[in-house]
Design a protein around this motif. Sequence first.
Motif, short mmCIF file in Angstrom:
data_model
loop_
_atom_site.label_atom_id
_atom_site.label_comp_id
_atom_site.label_asym_id
_atom_site.label_seq_id
_atom_site.Cartn_x
_atom_site.Cartn_y
_atom_site.Cartn_z
N PRO A 121 -37.96 -13.86 -40.53
CA PRO A 121 -38.63 -14.18 -39.27
C PRO A 121 -38.30 -13.17 -38.18
O PRO A 121 -37.25 -12.55 -38.21
CB PRO A 121 -38.06 -15.55 -38.92
N GLY A 122 -39.22 -13.01 -37.25
CA GLY A 122 -38.97 -12.17 -36.09
C GLY A 122 -38.06 -12.87 -35.12
O GLY A 122 -37.56 -13.97 -35.38
N ALA A 123 -37.84 -12.23 -34.00
CA ALA A 123 -36.96 -12.80 -32.98
C ALA A 123 -37.59 -14.06 -32.39
O ALA A 123 -38.76 -14.06 -32.03
CB ALA A 123 -36.71 -11.78 -31.89
N ASP A 124 -36.81 -15.11 -32.30
CA ASP A 124 -37.25 -16.35 -31.67
C ASP A 124 -36.41 -16.52 -30.40
O ASP A 124 -35.29 -17.04 -30.46
CB ASP A 124 -37.04 -17.52 -32.64
N GLU A 125 -36.98 -16.08 -29.28
CA GLU A 125 -36.18 -16.02 -28.05
C GLU A 125 -35.69 -17.39 -27.60
O GLU A 125 -34.59 -17.52 -27.06
CB GLU A 125 -36.99 -15.35 -26.94
N ALA A 126 -36.51 -18.42 -27.81
CA ALA A 126 -36.10 -19.77 -27.39
C ALA A 126 -34.87 -20.22 -28.19
O ALA A 126 -33.90 -20.76 -27.64
CB ALA A 126 -37.25 -20.75 -27.59
N LEU A 127 -34.93 -19.96 -29.49
CA LEU A 127 -33.81 -20.35 -30.35
C LEU A 127 -32.55 -19.57 -29.97
O LEU A 127 -31.45 -20.10 -29.90
CB LEU A 127 -34.20 -20.08 -31.81
N ARG A 128 -32.73 -18.29 -29.70
CA ARG A 128 -31.58 -17.46 -29.32
C ARG A 128 -30.98 -17.95 -28.01
O ARG A 128 -29.76 -17.98 -27.84
CB ARG A 128 -32.01 -16.01 -29.19
N ALA A 129 -31.84 -18.29 -27.07
CA ALA A 129 -31.36 -18.78 -25.78
C ALA A 129 -30.54 -20.05 -25.98
O ALA A 129 -29.49 -20.24 -25.35
CB ALA A 129 -32.53 -19.03 -24.84
N HIS A 130 -31.02 -20.90 -26.87
CA HIS A 130 -30.30 -22.14 -27.17
C HIS A 130 -28.90 -21.84 -27.69
O HIS A 130 -27.92 -22.40 -27.22
CB HIS A 130 -31.10 -22.94 -28.21
N ALA A 163 -21.09 -12.38 -31.88
CA ALA A 163 -22.06 -13.43 -31.56
C ALA A 163 -23.49 -13.01 -31.86
O ALA A 163 -24.30 -13.81 -32.33
CB ALA A 163 -21.93 -13.82 -30.09
N ALA A 164 -23.83 -11.75 -31.63
CA ALA A 164 -25.20 -11.31 -31.85
C ALA A 164 -25.61 -11.52 -33.31
O ALA A 164 -26.71 -11.99 -33.60
CB ALA A 164 -25.35 -9.84 -31.46
N ARG A 165 -24.72 -11.18 -34.22
CA ARG A 165 -25.06 -11.32 -35.65
C ARG A 165 -24.97 -12.76 -36.11
O ARG A 165 -25.75 -13.18 -36.97
CB ARG A 165 -24.14 -10.43 -36.50
N VAL A 166 -24.03 -13.53 -35.54
CA VAL A 166 -23.95 -14.94 -35.90
C VAL A 166 -25.26 -15.63 -35.49
O VAL A 166 -25.83 -16.40 -36.27
CB VAL A 166 -22.74 -15.60 -35.22
N ILE A 167 -25.74 -15.30 -34.30
CA ILE A 167 -26.98 -15.93 -33.83
C ILE A 167 -28.18 -15.51 -34.69
O ILE A 167 -29.01 -16.33 -35.06
CB ILE A 167 -27.23 -15.57 -32.34
N ARG A 168 -28.24 -14.26 -35.05
CA ARG A 168 -29.35 -13.82 -35.91
C ARG A 168 -29.31 -14.53 -37.26
O ARG A 168 -30.35 -14.93 -37.79
CB ARG A 168 -29.29 -12.29 -36.09
N ALA A 169 -28.11 -14.70 -37.79
CA ALA A 169 -27.99 -15.37 -39.09
C ALA A 169 -28.43 -16.83 -38.98
O ALA A 169 -29.13 -17.36 -39.86
CB ALA A 169 -26.55 -15.29 -39.59
N LEU A 170 -28.03 -17.48 -37.88
CA LEU A 170 -28.46 -18.87 -37.66
C LEU A 170 -29.98 -18.94 -37.53
O LEU A 170 -30.62 -19.84 -38.07
CB LEU A 170 -27.80 -19.41 -36.38
N GLU A 171 -30.53 -17.97 -36.82
CA GLU A 171 -31.97 -17.91 -36.60
C GLU A 171 -32.72 -17.81 -37.94
O GLU A 171 -33.66 -18.56 -38.21
CB GLU A 171 -32.28 -16.70 -35.73
N VAL A 172 -32.29 -16.90 -38.78
CA VAL A 172 -32.95 -16.72 -40.07
C VAL A 172 -32.82 -17.99 -40.91
O VAL A 172 -33.80 -18.45 -41.52
CB VAL A 172 -32.34 -15.52 -40.84
N PHE A 173 -31.65 -18.60 -40.88
CA PHE A 173 -31.47 -19.80 -41.70
C PHE A 173 -32.29 -20.97 -41.16
O PHE A 173 -32.97 -21.66 -41.92
CB PHE A 173 -29.99 -20.19 -41.77
N ASP A 174 -32.25 -21.17 -39.85
CA ASP A 174 -32.99 -22.28 -39.25
C ASP A 174 -34.49 -22.16 -39.54
O ASP A 174 -35.18 -23.15 -39.78
CB ASP A 174 -32.78 -22.31 -37.73
N LEU A 175 -34.99 -20.94 -39.48
CA LEU A 175 -36.44 -20.73 -39.60
C LEU A 175 -36.93 -20.64 -41.05
O LEU A 175 -38.12 -20.84 -41.31
CB LEU A 175 -36.84 -19.46 -38.84
#
Length: 318
Positions: A121-130, A163-175
């Motif tokens: 998935p691409g960047a999900d700014e809302a998810l990242r902000a969360h 944190a940047a990579r942890v968030i990206r990993a969460l993003e990919v998994f969530d999506l």
Amino acid sequence: MPDISSIPRLVILVGPTCTGKTDAAVRIAGEVGGEIISADSMQVYRYMDIGTAKPDRMQRSAVPHHGLDLVDPDEPFNASLFVGEADRIIDRLHARQVPAFVVGGTGLYIKALLGGLLDGPGADEALRAHYRKEAAVHGKAYLHEQLQEKDPQAAAAIDPRDAARVIRALEVFDLTGVSIVERQKAHRFNRQRYACFKIGLTMERDALFERIDRRTDRMMAAGFVDEVQSLLEQGYAPELKAMQSLGYRQIVGYLQGLYSLDEAVRLIKRDTRHYAKRQMTWFKADKVIQWVSGGDIDFIGREIREFLGRPELPASGH
RNA sequence: GGGCCGGUAGCUCAGUCGGUAGAGCAUCGGACUGAAAAUCCGAGUGUCGGCAGUUCAAUUCUGCCCUGGCCCA
């Protein structure tokens, strides 16, 4: 499978900041009738000219440049958007049989252009902000604990403090429900998207650091503070990614009264040296790069002409 | 001339009731897959001002000297 000869050939010019990539590229591309695609994550922003050392009017009129001034400082931009933009330009240049010079210091952009990005998935700014908010409230470790529960494989591979990579990993998994590590394993940048010839510009470290200091002084003399002031007046917030970049961040600190202008300049020079070192580490890992002294533009030109399959230009006699 | 306080890593400093020393920054090395000029990891690089004395052992205690700052003359 496309005919191998129909794959566009790219000249890639990389290296740490301030090694003279732009000058070399303008001269050589000018000689062979090529055009330049900037691979620079900050020169894509409009109104950010002095601090990003963007090619000037003369250089841009001497050789057509692409990849500059693509978005406003508050608009999203990233490696994926760069690849899309660069692909379009390369197509057009290839159709016209114009040599494409990809020039810049943003290693990830070039790696992604040549090898693609993982299927995800691409960047999900809302998810990242969360997640950013959660990190601010509960700490980075809390994010990593969530990753540990959802995707232990990624949690093991990523430092809890990153944190940047942890968030990206969460993003990919969530999506997607799939681990980013699995996607990385499947990908490995091994898609051969273009034929390319990579040249890296180097310089003695002391000389490079000296050049960085002098260029920073020139930026100040050219009105860097005014440029930043103007961005703030246009409403671009200090929190924007673009405004957090090298130089802009420090000038904003000065304008906010956190420290003197001399201190801001000192910090810019220091942080630019750190940045140059990170770039060296990145590019050093790429064993395909042919390294050349930044001053030896003639040699670089000869190598490039050979790659492009063009005859030598006659000796100019001076 | 006398007194007081300093001299420890490139810088600013901490510390050792005597067992050859450690923080921040700088520096060096590394990682990096839609934030990448971002984000993060690792490493101490040293005649502890000099010379002598006491001691099994001195960066630490003592003496002298060099040196910086302040105060009194």
